[in-house]
Motif scaffolding. Structure first.
Motif, PDB file in Angstrom:
ATOM      1  N   ASN A 168       0.825  -1.202   0.000  1.00  0.00           N
ATOM      2  CA  ASN A 168       0.000   0.000   0.000  1.00  0.00           C
ATOM      3  C   ASN A 168       0.861   1.255   0.000  1.00  0.00           C
ATOM      4  OD1 ASN A 168      -2.657  -1.220   0.231  1.00  0.00           O
ATOM      5  ND2 ASN A 168      -2.065  -1.796   2.313  1.00  0.00           N
ATOM      6  N   GLY A 169       0.359   2.294  -0.648  1.00  0.00           N
ATOM      7  CA  GLY A 169       1.041   3.575  -0.585  1.00  0.00           C
ATOM      8  C   GLY A 169       1.000   4.320  -1.895  1.00  0.00           C
ATOM      9  N   SER A 170       1.205   5.623  -1.806  1.00  0.00           N
ATOM     10  CA  SER A 170       1.172   6.473  -2.994  1.00  0.00           C
ATOM     11  C   SER A 170       2.365   6.227  -3.906  1.00  0.00           C
ATOM     12  CB  SER A 170       1.140   7.949  -2.575  1.00  0.00           C
ATOM     13  OG  SER A 170       2.222   8.241  -1.688  1.00  0.00           O
ATOM     14  N   GLY A 171       3.442   5.628  -3.369  1.00  0.00           N
ATOM     15  CA  GLY A 171       4.611   5.354  -4.188  1.00  0.00           C
ATOM     16  C   GLY A 171       4.589   3.991  -4.849  1.00  0.00           C
ATOM     17  N   CYS A 172       3.589   3.174  -4.551  1.00  0.00           N
ATOM     18  CA  CYS A 172       3.524   1.831  -5.138  1.00  0.00           C
ATOM     19  C   CYS A 172       2.080   1.470  -5.453  1.00  0.00           C
ATOM     20  CB  CYS A 172       4.155   0.800  -4.213  1.00  0.00           C
ATOM     21  SG  CYS A 172       3.521   0.824  -2.505  1.00  0.00           S
ATOM     22  N   PRO A 173       1.447   2.206  -6.379  1.00  0.00           N
ATOM     23  CA  PRO A 173       0.088   1.851  -6.786  1.00  0.00           C
ATOM     24  C   PRO A 173       0.020   0.396  -7.240  1.00  0.00           C
ATOM     25  CG  PRO A 173       0.755   3.936  -7.767  1.00  0.00           C
ATOM     26  CD  PRO A 173       1.976   3.340  -7.139  1.00  0.00           C
ATOM     27  N   GLN A 174      -1.172  -0.164  -7.202  1.00  0.00           N
ATOM     28  CA  GLN A 174      -1.354  -1.571  -7.548  1.00  0.00           C
ATOM     29  C   GLN A 174      -0.687  -1.904  -8.878  1.00  0.00           C
ATOM     30  OE1 GLN A 174      -5.413  -2.861  -7.601  1.00  0.00           O
ATOM     31  NE2 GLN A 174      -4.910  -5.021  -7.786  1.00  0.00           N
ATOM     32  N   GLY A 175       0.104  -2.960  -8.894  1.00  0.00           N
ATOM     33  CA  GLY A 175       0.750  -3.414 -10.108  1.00  0.00           C
ATOM     34  C   GLY A 175       2.089  -2.768 -10.398  1.00  0.00           C
TER      35      GLY A 175
ATOM     36  N   TYR B  48       7.482   5.226  -8.542  1.00  0.00           N
ATOM     37  CA  TYR B  48       7.739   5.755  -7.201  1.00  0.00           C
ATOM     38  C   TYR B  48       8.442   7.110  -7.369  1.00  0.00           C
ATOM     39  CZ  TYR B  48       8.463   4.927  -2.136  1.00  0.00           C
ATOM     40  OH  TYR B  48       8.422   4.960  -0.765  1.00  0.00           O
ATOM     41  N   LEU B  49       7.699   8.213  -7.376  1.00  0.00           N
ATOM     42  CA  LEU B  49       8.247   9.530  -7.671  1.00  0.00           C
ATOM     43  C   LEU B  49       7.588  10.599  -6.811  1.00  0.00           C
ATOM     44  CD1 LEU B  49       9.051  11.110 -11.102  1.00  0.00           C
ATOM     45  CD2 LEU B  49       7.453  12.289  -9.582  1.00  0.00           C
ATOM     46  N   ALA B  50       8.420  11.474  -6.227  1.00  0.00           N
ATOM     47  CA  ALA B  50       7.939  12.637  -5.474  1.00  0.00           C
ATOM     48  C   ALA B  50       8.501  13.891  -6.118  1.00  0.00           C
ATOM     49  CB  ALA B  50       8.381  12.555  -4.017  1.00  0.00           C
ATOM     50  N   GLN B  51       7.707  14.978  -6.140  1.00  0.00           N
ATOM     51  CA  GLN B  51       8.197  16.207  -6.750  1.00  0.00           C
ATOM     52  C   GLN B  51       7.565  17.422  -6.087  1.00  0.00           C
ATOM     53  OE1 GLN B  51       6.904  15.523 -10.849  1.00  0.00           O
ATOM     54  NE2 GLN B  51       5.301  17.063 -10.585  1.00  0.00           N
ATOM     55  N   ALA B  52       8.220  18.578  -6.255  1.00  0.00           N
ATOM     56  CA  ALA B  52       7.745  19.827  -5.661  1.00  0.00           C
ATOM     57  C   ALA B  52       8.193  20.993  -6.535  1.00  0.00           C
ATOM     58  CB  ALA B  52       8.289  19.990  -4.246  1.00  0.00           C
TER      59      ALA B  52
ATOM     60  N   ALA C 209       2.200  15.973  -3.993  1.00  0.00           N
ATOM     61  CA  ALA C 209       3.181  15.119  -4.662  1.00  0.00           C
ATOM     62  C   ALA C 209       4.565  15.176  -4.034  1.00  0.00           C
ATOM     63  CB  ALA C 209       3.281  15.505  -6.139  1.00  0.00           C
ATOM     64  N   PHE C 210       4.769  16.058  -3.035  1.00  0.00           N
ATOM     65  CA  PHE C 210       6.090  16.204  -2.439  1.00  0.00           C
ATOM     66  C   PHE C 210       6.498  14.966  -1.639  1.00  0.00           C
ATOM     67  CE2 PHE C 210       3.481  17.146   1.181  1.00  0.00           C
ATOM     68  CZ  PHE C 210       4.232  16.831   2.298  1.00  0.00           C
ATOM     69  N   ARG C 211       5.522  14.139  -1.264  1.00  0.00           N
ATOM     70  CA  ARG C 211       5.812  12.948  -0.468  1.00  0.00           C
ATOM     71  C   ARG C 211       5.172  11.714  -1.098  1.00  0.00           C
ATOM     72  NH1 ARG C 211       2.970   9.915   3.248  1.00  0.00           N
ATOM     73  NH2 ARG C 211       4.217   8.853   4.875  1.00  0.00           N
ATOM     74  N   ARG C 212       5.944  10.649  -1.183  1.00  0.00           N
ATOM     75  CA  ARG C 212       5.421   9.365  -1.635  1.00  0.00           C
ATOM     76  C   ARG C 212       5.946   8.282  -0.689  1.00  0.00           C
ATOM     77  NH1 ARG C 212       2.150  11.883  -3.812  1.00  0.00           N
ATOM     78  NH2 ARG C 212       1.679  12.084  -6.042  1.00  0.00           N
ATOM     79  N   ASN C 213       5.117   7.269  -0.431  1.00  0.00           N
ATOM     80  CA  ASN C 213       5.546   6.207   0.463  1.00  0.00           C
ATOM     81  C   ASN C 213       5.040   4.856  -0.024  1.00  0.00           C
ATOM     82  OD1 ASN C 213       2.708   6.520   1.436  1.00  0.00           O
ATOM     83  ND2 ASN C 213       3.404   5.015   2.971  1.00  0.00           N
ATOM     84  N   CYS C 214       5.614   3.808   0.528  1.00  0.00           N
ATOM     85  CA  CYS C 214       5.160   2.454   0.211  1.00  0.00           C
ATOM     86  C   CYS C 214       5.344   1.577   1.435  1.00  0.00           C
ATOM     87  CB  CYS C 214       5.944   1.867  -0.956  1.00  0.00           C
ATOM     88  SG  CYS C 214       5.340   0.237  -1.477  1.00  0.00           S
ATOM     89  N   GLN C 215       4.259   0.940   1.863  1.00  0.00           N
ATOM     90  CA  GLN C 215       4.301   0.041   3.013  1.00  0.00           C
ATOM     91  C   GLN C 215       4.139  -1.387   2.532  1.00  0.00           C
ATOM     92  OE1 GLN C 215       3.834   0.936   6.637  1.00  0.00           O
ATOM     93  NE2 GLN C 215       3.324  -1.069   7.436  1.00  0.00           N
ATOM     94  N   LEU C 216       5.143  -2.209   2.836  1.00  0.00           N
ATOM     95  CA  LEU C 216       5.098  -3.628   2.514  1.00  0.00           C
ATOM     96  C   LEU C 216       4.803  -4.405   3.787  1.00  0.00           C
ATOM     97  CD1 LEU C 216       8.348  -3.919   0.379  1.00  0.00           C
ATOM     98  CD2 LEU C 216       6.017  -3.858  -0.500  1.00  0.00           C
TER      99      LEU C 216
ATOM    100  N   THR D  36       8.811   2.586   3.345  1.00  0.00           N
ATOM    101  CA  THR D  36       9.773   3.495   2.734  1.00  0.00           C
ATOM    102  C   THR D  36       9.076   4.790   2.341  1.00  0.00           C
ATOM    103  OG1 THR D  36       9.415   2.530   0.536  1.00  0.00           O
ATOM    104  CG2 THR D  36      11.222   1.635   1.873  1.00  0.00           C
ATOM    105  N   GLU D  37       9.863   5.856   2.219  1.00  0.00           N
ATOM    106  CA  GLU D  37       9.297   7.174   1.929  1.00  0.00           C
ATOM    107  C   GLU D  37      10.343   8.038   1.247  1.00  0.00           C
ATOM    108  OE1 GLU D  37       8.390  11.010   4.720  1.00  0.00           O
ATOM    109  OE2 GLU D  37       7.425   9.131   5.313  1.00  0.00           O
ATOM    110  N   ILE D  38       9.920   8.852   0.287  1.00  0.00           N
ATOM    111  CA  ILE D  38      10.771   9.890  -0.273  1.00  0.00           C
ATOM    112  C   ILE D  38      10.011  11.218  -0.209  1.00  0.00           C
ATOM    113  CG2 ILE D  38      12.251   8.483  -1.766  1.00  0.00           C
ATOM    114  CD1 ILE D  38      10.433   9.009  -4.087  1.00  0.00           C
ATOM    115  N   ARG D  39      10.740  12.294   0.143  1.00  0.00           N
ATOM    116  CA  ARG D  39      10.163  13.632   0.257  1.00  0.00           C
ATOM    117  C   ARG D  39      11.033  14.623  -0.508  1.00  0.00           C
ATOM    118  NH1 ARG D  39       6.862  15.115   4.986  1.00  0.00           N
ATOM    119  NH2 ARG D  39       6.230  13.218   6.100  1.00  0.00           N
ATOM    120  N   VAL D  40      10.384  15.581  -1.132  1.00  0.00           N
ATOM    121  CA  VAL D  40      11.099  16.654  -1.831  1.00  0.00           C
ATOM    122  C   VAL D  40      10.617  17.984  -1.281  1.00  0.00           C
ATOM    123  CG1 VAL D  40      11.544  17.767  -4.051  1.00  0.00           C
ATOM    124  CG2 VAL D  40      11.398  15.276  -3.926  1.00  0.00           C
TER     125      VAL D  40
END
Length: 218
Positions: free
Chosen positions: A45-52, A72-76, A84-91, A177-181
């Motif tokens: 789950n997470g904004s950085g790892c949409p289904q598939g 898996y991309l964050a931008q500002a 969009a400045f933050r993206r994460n993925c929970q496994l 995991t998480e990335i922030r810009v």
């Protein structure tokens, strides 16, 4: 992908180049368990790892497992979406361990690409914990602009500080995991971004396993 991917392989101990050799009294275990480990992805789950867009696999030499991302991309800055400045993925992983053994994540290798304007910054962050455990390990890696290059970060844990799965109990393992810009002081019309992938579009994040023998029941 929930509940979908089942992987197996005889997983070896962490490469000796990554951790110092252990004496028997230290609790370290240098040989692989004489059985198979099975890793089942319960949820992704997470904004950085949409289904598939994320996949898990055991490496060919069975020393680790990898997670591959493709979106898996964050931008500002500029016309970027404010969220969009933050993206994460929970496994959330179900890990079957051979009887009499337990495991810990000893190190993790991350790689990606960053295009940061002068005045902008970014952070890659990861946390690791077993379900129901109060012990959560966090690691942060900061980056500053100007930067327009591939990046790499490694999380390592000293042998004595490894957090092992409880012996004899099935506990799911979570990796977040998480990335922030942060646009910072960059020009208002400029865009900075960071991906957790490589220039060819994929990143294999590698999680190395360390093993130890559980105490024998009397």
């Amino acid at each position: 992908m929930a509940g979908g991917l089942l992987l197996s392989g005889a997983v070896a101990a962490l490469l000796t180049s990554a951790l110092p050799a252990q004496t028997p009294s230290s609790g370290g275990f240098d040989d692989p368990p004489p059985d198979k480990i099975i890793i089942q992805v319960a949820t992704v789950n997470g904004s950085g790892c949409p289904q598939g867009t994320a996949a898990v696999a055991v490496s060919e030499d069975n020393t680790a497992f990898t997670v591959t991302y493709s979106d898996y991309l964050a931008q500002a800055g500029g016309n970027s979406d404010p969220t969009a400045f933050r993206r994460n993925c929970q496994l959330n992983l179900k890990v079957h361990v051979p009887g009499g053994f337990t495991y810990a994540i000893a190190s993790a290798d991350y790689r990606g690409f960053a295009s940061l304007q002068r005045g902008a910054s970014a952070t890659q962050r990861a946390s690791y914990y077993f379900q129901g455990s109060p012990n959560t390990v966090f690691r942060n890696h900061p980056f500053s602009g100007p930067l327009n290059d591939n990046w790499q970060a490694t999380d390592e844990t000293d042998w004595a500080q490894l957090v092992y799965a409880p012996c004899g109990v099935q506990r799911n393992f979570n990796i977040n995991t998480e990335i922030r810009v942060n646009a910072g002081t960059q020009s208002a019309d400029k865009v900075s971004f960071m991906t957790m992938d490589s220039t060819d579009g994929d990143i294999s994040t590698v999680y190395h396993l360390a093993w130890k023998e559980c105490p024998k029941k009397s």
